[in-house]
Write a protein that holds these residues in place. Structure first.
Motif: not given
Length: 92
Positions: A62-65, A67-69
């Protein structure tokens, strides 16, 4: 035999899981052997570890998504675009 002696004996059997003490209701046998109680504790511990592993994986993804969004625009700009619909917008 004194009450304190009995209480201490019950506590010593509750700790390894052989007895379950119910306040105001007595003590109940949970396991006839220490192996069963130890096995039950181990399984509960393993299940908790599995839950923590899944949670950590979900939080990492969730943190990765997020950050990407995330956009490059400042957070203040997003609040001003929301206008008066935002409860934090003071109208200035």
């Amino acid at each position: 035999m004194g009450r304190n002696t009995v209480r201490e004996a019950v506590r010593s059997l509750v700790h390894p899981g052989k007895l379950e003490a119910r306040h105001g209701n007595g003590a109940y046998v949970r396991s006839r052997s220490g192996v069963g109680a130890a096995l039950a504790r181990t399984l509960r511990h393993r299940e908790l570890l599995k839950v923590y592993e899944v949670r950590a994986s979900l939080e990492r993804d969730a943190a990765g998504l997020a950050a990407r969004r995330a956009s490059d625009e400042p957070r203040d700009g997003a609040a001003s675009k929301a206008g008066s619909a935002s409860p934090w917008h003071d109208g200035s």
